[in-house]
Write an enzyme that holds these catalytic residues in place. Structure first.
Site, PDB file in Angstrom:
ATOM      1  N   HIS A  38       0.821  -1.208   0.000  1.00  0.00           N
ATOM      2  CA  HIS A  38       0.000   0.000   0.000  1.00  0.00           C
ATOM      3  C   HIS A  38       0.855   1.259   0.000  1.00  0.00           C
ATOM      4  CE1 HIS A  38       0.496   2.006   3.946  1.00  0.00           C
ATOM      5  NE2 HIS A  38       0.974   0.821   4.310  1.00  0.00           N
ATOM      6  N   CYS A  39       0.248   2.354  -0.445  1.00  0.00           N
ATOM      7  CA  CYS A  39       0.789   3.699  -0.247  1.00  0.00           C
ATOM      8  C   CYS A  39      -0.375   4.511   0.325  1.00  0.00           C
ATOM      9  CB  CYS A  39       1.348   4.290  -1.544  1.00  0.00           C
ATOM     10  SG  CYS A  39       0.226   4.287  -2.954  1.00  0.00           S
ATOM     11  N   TYR A  40      -0.454   5.802   0.070  1.00  0.00           N
ATOM     12  CA  TYR A  40      -1.538   6.586   0.670  1.00  0.00           C
ATOM     13  C   TYR A  40      -2.888   6.265   0.022  1.00  0.00           C
ATOM     14  CZ  TYR A  40      -3.655  10.528   3.127  1.00  0.00           C
ATOM     15  OH  TYR A  40      -4.440  11.305   3.950  1.00  0.00           O
TER      16      TYR A  40
END
Length: 350
Positions: free
Chosen positions: A108-110
């Protein structure tokens, strides 16, 4: 940004939207920050590994509540010049280990759109030996939000050109690394120590296997560059490492191995714009060049006779007479050096 009582960086404006995630392959999920902090979903899905590709790590409470989960944090912002490429081997290994151990992993990222998508696409490319476009479409079919920024796309294309690995001898990769370092210099005015590997050994040092093709100072004959240090360019070319076919670089490597001059034996019917320019010799930064780790720009003089050979600039670069703009630039003036294909391994630095 702010610090909480545990001194962990957190976002004051935390709002990545509702939990969003998609299973790209069996047990490999791509999602946003909300999904990575959704304890109920993590438990329900039996996520065993989380790879965070973000500007801040996950809150410590994730590890406290789920002590058996394995976390890995890679600090990157969603900017085109961020260097994800050199981390692909590391991220691929983490994902492989998670899956091979029978676990389930969330990358994941933001928002789960650019950074984390780039990492997952790189993994798919290597796993199936797929070109970027095919891997991108494969991931996008599973998660329609996927959209790496332009810089990350260029890095994935370079990753494809290098055969799904990091090839430090690849000319495009050399230029890529120099440009990443130049961004750091633009901000800090000096070259960070972790980019010291960009400074190549002095080609005049004793060597049991000297390169057959070198460039010498025209005045004193001191070796100042090997053929492998040259970063060839074409007329009117801008950023060498981006959107350039590997065919050109295969030709450069072949010329180097055969001990030919950069412009030698080109097919006469080729267009001039398809040939390598010889009006300026752009090279890698070398150990004999003084002050290049501490100054943004300067002149290059022969370390033996002090004749001016060229110049360098980390930020402004150099405009070649052919119309090509190269930045950063370390270059030799052709009239100041001679090309030679005869080298003895008794050369020593003076």
């Amino acid at each position: 940004m702010a610090k909480n009582k545990d001194d962990i960086l957190t976002r004051e404006d935390f709002d990545a939207g509702p939990s969003s995630y998609d299973e790209i392959e069996p047990n490999l999920y791509l999602g946003n920050l909300t999904a990575a902090t959704d304890i109920d979903w993590l438990r329900k899905t039996e996520i065993s590994h989380i790879l965070s590709v973000d500007s801040c790590p996950l809150p410590r409470k994730i590890q406290d509540i789920l002590p058996d989960i394995t976390l890995k944090y890679m600090q990157f912002s969603d900017m085109p010049r961020e260097d994800l490429l050199t981390s692909f081997n590391d991220s691929n290994q983490f994902i492989e280990n998670a899956l091979e151990s029978g676990g389930k992993i969330l990358v994941h990222c933001y928002f789960g759109v650019s950074r984390s998508a780039t990492i997952v696409i790189a993994f798919i490319m290597r796993k199936y030996s797929l070109p970027f476009t095919s891997a991108y479409e494969m991931v996008k079919k599973k998660r329609r939000f996927v959209g790496p920024n332009a810089g990350f796309i260029a890095q994935l294309q370079l990753y494809e050109d290098m055969g799904y690995t990091v090839d430090c001898s690849n000319i495009q990769f050399k230029m890529y690394r120099l440009q990443v370092a130049a961004d750091k210099v633009r901000k800090a005015k000096i070259v960070p120590q972790n980019y010291g590997d960009l400074i190549k050994p002095d080609p005049a040092l004793l060597s049991t296997h000297p390169e057959p093709t070198v460039y010498r100072c025209k005045k004193c004959r001191r070796v100042v560059a090997n053929a492998s240090n040259v970063l060839p360019h074409k007329p009117r070319e801008k950023q060498v490492w981006r959107h350039v076919s590997s065919k050109r670089y295969d030709k450069v490597q072949r010329h180097t191995k055969e001990g030919k001059a950069p412009m030698e034996n080109e097919k006469k019917e080729e267009e001039v714009s398809d040939r390598f320019c010889d009006k300026t010799y752009f090279i890698e930064p070398l150990a004999w060049m003084p002050d290049i780790m501490h100054k943004v720009d300067g002149k290059l003089h022969c370390p033996k006779c002090n004749s001016k050979l060229g110049s360098y600039s980390w930020v402004s670069g150099c405009q070649c007479p052919c119309g090509s703009k190269i930045a950063p630039a370390f270059y030799l003036i052709p009239s100041k050096v001679d090309w030679s294909n005869v080298v003895q391994n008794i050369q020593s630095t003076v």
